[in-house]
Each structure stands twice: as C-alpha cells, then as structure tokens.
Design an enzyme around this catalytic site. Structure first.
Site, short mmCIF file in Angstrom:
data_model
loop_
_atom_site.label_atom_id
_atom_site.label_comp_id
_atom_site.label_asym_id
_atom_site.label_seq_id
_atom_site.Cartn_x
_atom_site.Cartn_y
_atom_site.Cartn_z
N ARG A 39 0.75 -1.42 0.31
CA ARG A 39 -0.13 -0.05 0.00
C ARG A 39 0.79 1.41 0.09
O ARG A 39 0.48 2.40 -0.11
CB ARG A 39 -0.92 -0.02 1.40
N TRP A 81 2.43 5.78 1.95
CA TRP A 81 2.62 6.48 0.30
C TRP A 81 2.17 7.95 0.32
O TRP A 81 1.19 8.27 0.77
CB TRP A 81 1.63 5.46 -0.42
N GLU A 122 -1.80 -3.15 -22.28
CA GLU A 122 -1.61 -3.75 -21.06
C GLU A 122 -0.15 -4.24 -21.02
O GLU A 122 0.81 -4.09 -20.19
CB GLU A 122 -2.38 -4.94 -20.75
#
Ligand code: F6R
Length: 610
Positions: free
Chosen positions: A27, A76, A482
C-alpha cells in the site's frame, strides 16, 4: 493509500505491528512508523524508507519492545515528501495522543489555520497531523466522546488508528471512505487496512462499515456509528490462509501470481457455468432490461481500464450495442452522457481506487445501474454498487497486476455471453462453443506458461533497450496497452502501445536501429495488415519480436527476429493467452535489470487518493 495496523492485548505489540506492516507494504513504502504505550507513556519511532530501517531502529529499544498496545503505519506520500518527520504516527501538541491515518483530510488547511491561531504548532507537512492536534484541542478526558465530535469536523477519507496516554489498554479506530478491518482473537485484537496483515494471528475478522468508530481492548471490541450508537459487528471467517498471502517458493509475488492464473481463472469461471448456463451469482438482468440499455459504459483505471478496452471490442461485436470505455479520473469530471438506460461497469481489483469509486458515485447520481467487477470482498466499490461480480483471484500482492487482470477479463467474457444469449444475439451453437472455450482457458494458459524459458532468453537479449513499442490491431492493440504498461511500470523502460496502422501518422519517426517493436498478431483478418506495419518499422532498423498463433509460425519466423507462439484459439478470448507472454517478458526484463519487481518505485498497490 498507506497501510495502518494496531494491536491491543496481553502479548507484545511490536512483533505484530512489524509483521502486519510488512504485509501492507504493497500500500506504500515511503516510510514506516509505530507508536506504542510504554511505562513512560506513548513513544514513537518512525523512519523514511523501507520497513527494515524501522525494524533495525526498534530492535535495541527495550521499552518499545515491551509494549502491549500500539499502532503502526506504512506510507505512500501524498501531503509532504517522504521523510522521517512526515512519517506517521503523528503526535499531538501535548504529546498525549498519537494517530496513524490512511486517506486524505480534505479540509486540513482550514483546520490547521484554526489550530495555529489557538497556538498549536505543526512539525510536518501532512494532512494527518491536524487530526492529532484537533483531537488534542477537543479532548475532554473521554476519548470516545471526543472522537464522536471530532469526526464531524473532518472532511475527506480516513481510516484512523489512535492511542491516548490516558488509555493504556485501549485502541481506538475510525473508518470513513478508507478500508479498515478488525482481527479478533483471544486476549488480543487488531486493526489493519487489509486482511493479510492479521492472517498470521487470526482468520476471524470484521470489516468496519462506513462512518464507524471501534473501541478495542484485549477482551472486547465495540463498534459505534458517528452518533455514538452501538452497532452490531459482522464477523466473518477468512477461508484463505497466511500461506496464500506469502510468496511460497517464488522469488517474487509477481511470478507467483502469474503462475496462479490457471487456478484462479478456474475458481472464477467454474462456479458461474452450470450445464452451459451462465449464473452471475445473484444478479438477474431481464431481457427487457437489457433491451432498454442504450449503452454500456466501462470505467476503471490502469490495467483494469485495459480490460475494458479489450471488452469493448468483443462486447460491441456480439451485443451490437455501444460500449464506452473511460479512465475513471476523466469520466468523473467530464459530464458523461450516462443515465437510467446506461449500464455502468466499474472494474477494480482493490475495490478501493478513489477515482473509480468517485466515477461509480457519479454514475449512480445520474441514475445509472452500476455493476462492479471487484476482487476484494466487501470493499467500498463492491459495497456501493448495485450489483457485484467478484473475481476469485485471491490476494494480489505484487503492485503490477496479472492474475486480477486475467480474472477480470474472464468475467467480461461471461457477462458478454450472458447478455448476448438473453438478447438472442448469438446462436445456440456459437454460445455453447464459447462456453466450452471459456472452460478451456485455464489449461490453455498453462500451456502458454510453458514458454517461460524461451521468454526469459528473449528478455535477456533485449534488456538494454530503452525504447520499446508495442503494436497490434483490434483486440491485439488493446492487449498491447496492457503489455506496454506492465513493461514500463516494473522495468522503467520507456514503452508505448500503438494501433499498428497509426504508427505512420507520427510515431514512426522515433523508430531507429535501437528500437524494439513487439508486435501482436492473433487476428486472422488483420494479420496481413499488421505484417505490412512490421515491414515498415523493420525497414527503419527496428528489431521485431512477434507474438502469434501456432498456425502462423512460418510467416512469423520469416519477418521477426524473435517470436513467441501461443495456441490457436477463438479470437475473442485470445487476449487472455497473448497477455501472458507479455507479463512474463516484463517480469524477466525487470529482473535482469535489477528492478524491485513487486514494489516498483513511486507506485502503490491500492490508489485510494485521486
Ligand atoms: C498496473 C496496475 C494498476 C491498477 C490500477 C487500478 O499493473 O495494477 O494500473 O490496475 O491502479 O487498480 P484497481 O484495479 O485496484 O482499481
């Protein structure tokens, strides 16, 4: 963004806090910190950089290691650069209260100015520090009472963990618009941003709902709404264990997750197909409803958006209805043409992506029905959608998505076929053939994964390239997007995806002897067209890596420097096969370049800020 943990119990808090933070590093990992309750009150240790730096700093501090209550954070950075001082936890002016936070306090400047006028001094650039100071300012000797009032002053999103000097045995937590779970155990309880953080301790968890306050001691956990009314806990048992959130024998989560694709695809597809009938869990779209839909609007971010780009091709092809695909951050602000007759599909692995969640709310406010395709059960996007189809990909830890992408795509095939059948847009024969094809996907992906060694050799050959283009047409173009994102995000090589026919409108001027062009050719009708585009770049010095099906081997070998061959399969579902070599190639290029594969720089797994 950010991950928070908390511990209260009869045992030592620090081991849980550190291992919980390790599980949440996906995270964010700009800094980490803990606040624990010691004999001399709350003490904080926090450090910029990876968790190991914090763990080393704590290891010699006996008082910290003896604590039975504490909170932790992995960051973050959003407000304020990564630094020791901006690392969480943040302490209040009096030093009485420490706070960890995931989310954004949108009105922090107003609150900060107000508090500064009252004499509060701020040491960090973060929005979170105002929470600690505000609580200090409002504190009336009763923390629960203070929290009840303080949450109404905070705007934005916040999952909070709070400890206070007056409560040596109590952990406080708050949730609004950022995820927070509670792990329940005997003689100890935990808070965390996500389940893997508590799994080594317990499989019994409770997800906090919106606007809830939790009060935890070692013996009990009580939940309240923001008005202070007690609310029932919804407790569930997690049926995946800590091993599934670990790397097993793989060097990186990304490789483990690539290899898990056959298994998780099976888990996602098979419960939904019964005797050639597609069952979308509890969802029922009537023929009448589907006929009245004038548009399908797919909204997502990053790789999930690319799933939408692939889906647009096959959905429009078989449903003959318009399908818009939008990046969520654009959709939410562009006054989209969406209403009661639009089916909005939100795709999200985490179910917490801030832009996707905001787009969902925007679509609902305009009267659209929202169906989400989500991996994390009970996440915000899942909770707020009218209908949810879960991808059963299990926890995805590597920042770069692979298995979630593949399961999302498989749900979109199911959805397209389900709708086509209801709308009589597909013959019984074609429908059944496609159901058989979906069922074959896991074993065909297994087949493609066997090319790993060859792809590894190709990666070694091209690892020094600094300019890579991906070209393809139709579904291949969507898959190129992608492939290009995967490569650049983990290897830091500048790559771009282009519709093969578009190159000559500008980009071809960049092509020279140092360029690698990766070309996807899986569409029969467009094959020769893309071959012509390959010739164009080859004659300008580019090296060619071609990816095509087994029936095209000789033509491909003639034109390319290297090739990867995948099984011949139904074209609609070939993107599920052709993306796999691109994942493996990105992985090995990044590995040979010495990159931090599971945690690429500047990125975080779950983007809960806009
Ligand atoms: C790239 C990647 C991201 C996510 C994007 C959306 O490998 O993983 O681009 O796809 O951040 O995240 P979710 O699916 O959680 O909404």
């Amino acid at each position: 963004m950010c991950g928070i943990v908390g511990y209260v119990g009869k045992n030592k808090a620090v081991p849980f806090l550190l291992q919980g933070l390790e599980k949440l590093e996906y995270r964010g990992y700009d800094s980490s910190g803990i606040a624990v309750f010691t004999n001399t009150g709350i003490k904080i240790e926090k450090k910029q950089g990876r968790l190991k730096i914090l763990a080393d700093a704590i290891s010699t501090k006996e008082d910290l290691n003896n604590a039975n209550l504490g909170i932790g954070h992995t960051r973050w950075a959003t407000h304020g650069a990564p630094s020791d001082v901006n690392a969480h936890p943040h302490k209040s002016k009096s030093g009485k209260i420490a706070v960890v936070h995931n989310g954004i306090i949108e009105n922090y400047i107003v609150l900060k100015n107000e508090l500064m006028e009252k004499g509060f001094e701020f040491v960090s650039d973060t929005d979170t520090e105002v929470v600690a100071q505000l609580l200090d300012d409002m504190y009336n000797g009763d923390m629960f009472d203070t929290l009840k009032t303080a949450v109404n002053r905070l705007q934005g999103s916040f999952a909070l963990g709070i400890v206070c000097d007056d409560y040596p045995n109590t952990l406080f937590a708050v949730k609004k618009d950022s995820p927070l779970i509670i792990g329940l155990n005997e003689n100890e309880n935990y808070i965390a941003s996500d389940i893997p953080a508590v799994l080594s301790k317990t499989q019994t968890v409770c997800r906090l709902k919106e606007n809830q306050i939790a009060v935890l001691t070692s013996e009990k956990v009580e939940l309240f709404d923001f008005d202070g009314n007690a609310v029932e806990k919804t407790v569930s048992k997690i049926d995946w264990n800590v091993e599934s959130a670990q790397k097993n024998n793989y060097e990186h989560f990304m490789m483990k997750e690539i290899m898990e694709q056959p298994e998780v695809l099976k888990a996602t597809i098979s419960p939904r197909i019964k005797d050639f009938d597609i069952k979308l869990d509890d969802i029922e779209f009537t023929k009448e409803y589907l006929e009245n839909i004038d548009k399908i609007s797919i909204v997502a971010c990053g790789s999930a958006y690319h799933v939408g780009c692939v889906a647009k091709y096959f959905m429009e092809d078989i449903l003959r209805k318009p399908v818009d695909v939008d990046v969520a951050s654009e959709f939410r602000y562009r006054n989209p043409i969406v209403g009661e007759n639009t089916l909005v599909i939100v795709i999200s692995q985490s179910g917490e992506t801030a832009d996707s969640l905001a787009a969902l709310r925007e679509a609902k406010s305009r009267g659209a029905r929202v169906l989400s395709v989500v991996n994390v059960v009970g996440s915000s996007i899942a909770n707020e959608s009218d209908d949810v189809i879960y991808t059963w990909a299990g926890p995805e830890i590597a920042v770069a998505t692979t298995k979630a992408y593949s399961t999302q795509l498989s749900i979109l095939y199911l959805l397209a076929l389900y709708m086509a059948k209801k709308l009589n847009k597909i013959s019984e024969e074609k429908y059944k053939e496609n159901i058989e094809n979906i069922n074959r996907l896991p074993s065909l992906i297994e087949e493609v994964l066997k090319s790993e060694n060859k792809i590894k050799e190709i990666a070694e050959k091209y690892l020094d390239k600094e300019k890579i283009f991906f070209i393809g047409r139709g579904l291949d173009y969507a898959t190129c997007m992608e492939g290009s994102l995967k490569l650049k995000e983990i290897s830091y090589i500048h790559s771009e995806a282009y519709a093969a026919g578009e190159l000559k409108h500008g980009t071809i001027s960049l092509v020279d002897n140092d360029t690698l062009v990766i070309s996807l050719l899986t569409n029969e009708k467009l094959f020769d067209k893309t071959i012509s585009n390959i010739r164009e770049v080859k004659s300008r010095g580019a090296k060619i890596l071609a990816i095509s099906t087994e029936d095209k081997v000789s033509k491909i070998n003639e034109i390319s420097d290297d090739s990867i061959i995948i099984p011949k399969f139904c074209e609609m579902m070939l993107p599920s096969l052709s993306v796999v070599p691109l994942q493996l190639l990105s992985y090995y290029v990044a590995k040979f370049r010495g990159c931090d594969i599971d945690k690429p720089r500047n990125l975080a797994k779950s983007v809960t800020v806009e």
